[in-house]
Enzyme design. Structure first.
Site, PDB file in Angstrom:
ATOM      1  CB  SER A 181      37.586  46.329  32.810  1.00  0.00           C
ATOM      2  OG  SER A 181      37.532  45.709  34.072  1.00  0.00           O
ATOM      3  CG  ASP A 215      45.161  43.696  35.196  1.00  0.00           C
ATOM      4  OD1 ASP A 215      44.678  43.952  36.317  1.00  0.00           O
ATOM      5  OD2 ASP A 215      44.556  43.862  34.134  1.00  0.00           O
ATOM      6  CG  HIS A 264      42.326  46.324  35.151  1.00  0.00           C
ATOM      7  ND1 HIS A 264      42.268  45.120  34.496  1.00  0.00           N
ATOM      8  CD2 HIS A 264      41.034  46.744  35.254  1.00  0.00           C
ATOM      9  CE1 HIS A 264      41.021  44.810  34.214  1.00  0.00           C
ATOM     10  NE2 HIS A 264      40.243  45.777  34.659  1.00  0.00           N
TER      11      HIS A 264
END
Length: 347
Positions: free
Chosen positions: A171, A298, A326
Site C-alpha cells: 500500500s 481490492d 487489499h
C-alpha cells in the site's frame, strides 16, 4: 470369494490409514497456523496496551464513525501453507526480504509471510515505520516521508557494503520503498510493490487513492476521518478510518481472526508523508528493478487504479492475485508467498 473379501478389507484398512495420516497432517497445519495467529495477536494486544499508555499516540478524531514485462495471474492454488513452488535456494544470490507495511499497519501484519519465507529457507525482516506498530512515536509529529521511513533507511544503512536485499512495500509502503530505492539503489536487488503506491516523480502517495477518497485538497477540508493533533485551528496531522470502513476497504476477503487482529492493531496514519511530493530520478530510482503485484478484489486500491499505475510507471514484471483484497498477506498468503519466491528467482 474369501480372498476377495480379505483383499477388500486390506484395501479399506490401507485407505483408512491414509485418511488418518492426511487428517493428522491437516490438523498439524491448522495447529501451526493457530499458533502463529496467537503469537501475532499477543503482540498486537501488547502493542495496544503500550499505545494506550502513550498519551500522544491517539489524538482526538473529528466526525463519526518495462521492456521485459512479465504478467502472471494466480488464485490461491495451494491447499495448505506447507506447499511451495519448486525452487533452488542455493541458486539465489539474495535471500533477505525486507517487508514494509502500509498505512496504519505494522510489522505484525506480515506474520504469515514471515513464517512461510522462513520455512523456505529465506530471511524475512520486518520494520515498523515511524509511528506504526511498536514504534511509539506520536504520529502527529511525523510530517515528512523521510521521518516516516527512517526505520527502513536506518536498516539499509546498517547493511554490509556488498549485501543486497529484496524490498516488499504494501500500500503506501510503496512510497517508502521508492524513497529507499532513490537513496540506496546499490543495496536493493529488487523492489516489489504489493497493491502499492508506485508513484512517479513529483507525485504524492495520497494521489493514488484519489479515486476512492477524492482529491487531496477536498480530503483535507471535508474528511470525517481527520485527526487534529495540534488543535482544530491548525492543519490536520493524521487520519484513521473507523473500524467498519477499514473492514470494507482493506479486509473484504480476509479471515475473521485476521480482521480481529487488525482491529486492535491498526494505528493512525501520519498525513504529512502521504501528502508529500516524492522526488525520484532516472539515474537512481529509475535504474532499480521494480515488480508489481496486483490484487484483483481490492476495494481500497481498485484493480483499475493499479493497472493505471503499471501503465504510467512501467515495472519489469506484473503479477496478479485473484480473490485478494487489499491485504493479501491475510486473504491469499500462499499465492503471495509463491509470487515472492518466483520474483526472487528471476535472474
Amino acid at each position: 470369494m474369501g480372498n476377495k473379501i480379505i483383499s477388500m478389507m486390506k484395501k479399506d484398512r490401507k485407505d483408512g490409514s491414509k485418511s488418518m495420516r492426511m487428517n493428522r497432517s491437516q490438523r498439524k497445519l491448522l495447529a501451526d497456523e493457530e499458533m502463529l495467529h496467537r503469537r501475532a495477536l499477543s503482540m498486537a494486544i501488547r502493542q495496544t496496551q503500550l499505545s494506550q499508555r502513550f498519551d500522544g499516540s491517539m489524538s482526538k478524531r473529528v466526525g463519526s464513525t518495462s521492456t521485459r514485462k512479465q504478467q502472471r495471474t494466480l488464485s490461491d492454488p495451494f491447499s495448505n501453507a506447507k506447499q511451495v513452488p519448486d525452487f533452488s535456494l542455493e541458486s539465489l544470490t539474495v535471500k533477505k526480504f525486507v517487508l514494509v507495511h502500509g498505512e496504519g499497519f505494522g510489522a505484525w501484519c506480515w506474520y504469515k509471510i514471515v513464517a512461510s519465507l522462513e520455512e523456505s529457507g529465506l530471511s524475512p525482516i520486518t520494520v515498523d515505520l515511524t509511528g506504526s506498530g511498536f514504534n511509539m512515536t506520536d504520529t502527529n509529529t511525523v510530517s515528512t516521508l523521510e521521518e516516516y521511513s527512517k526505520p527502513l533507511i536506518q536498516y539499509l544503512e546498517s547493511l554490509p557494503e556488498e549485501e543486497k536485499v529484496i524490498l516488499v512495500g504494501h500500500s503506501t509502503g510503496g512510497a517508502s520503498i521508492s524513497y529507499a530505492l532513490e537513496r540506496f539503489p546499490e543495496k536493493i536487488s529488487k523492489a516489489i510493490f504489493l497493491c502499492a503506491t508506485m508513484v512517479s516523480d513529483g507525485q504524492r502517495p495520497f494521489d493514488v487513492f484519489s479515486e476512492e477518497l477524492g482529491s487531496a485538497e477536498r480530503f483535507m477540508k471535508e474528511s470525517q476521518f481527520l485527526i487534529y493533533g495540534n488543535g482544530k485551528d491548525k492543519p490536520p496531522t493524521g487520519f484513521m478510518f473507523e473500524k467498519q470502513h477499514m473492514k470494507g476497504l482493506y479486509f473484504n476477503q480476509s479471515p475473521n481472526k485476521d480482521i480481529a487482529l487488525a482491529m486492535i492493531s491498526m494505528r493512525p496514519v501520519p498525513l504529512g508523508p502521504m501528502m508529500e511530493k516524492v522526488s525520484l530520478t532516472a539515474e537512481r530510482y529509475g535504474k532499480g528493478r521494480r515488480f508489481y503485484v496486483q490484487t484483483l478484489d481490492d476495494l481500497a486500491l481498485s484493480p483499475d487504479v493499479q493497472e493505471k499505475l503499471v501503465r504510467e510507471n512501467s515495472p519489469e514484471g506484473v503479477f496478479k492475485i485473484k480473490g485478494s483484497d487489499h491485504s493479501p498477506f491475510f486473504s491469499k498468503p500462499q499465492s503471495l508467498h509463491k509470487i515472492l519466491l518466483e520474483i526472487a528467482q528471476i535472474p
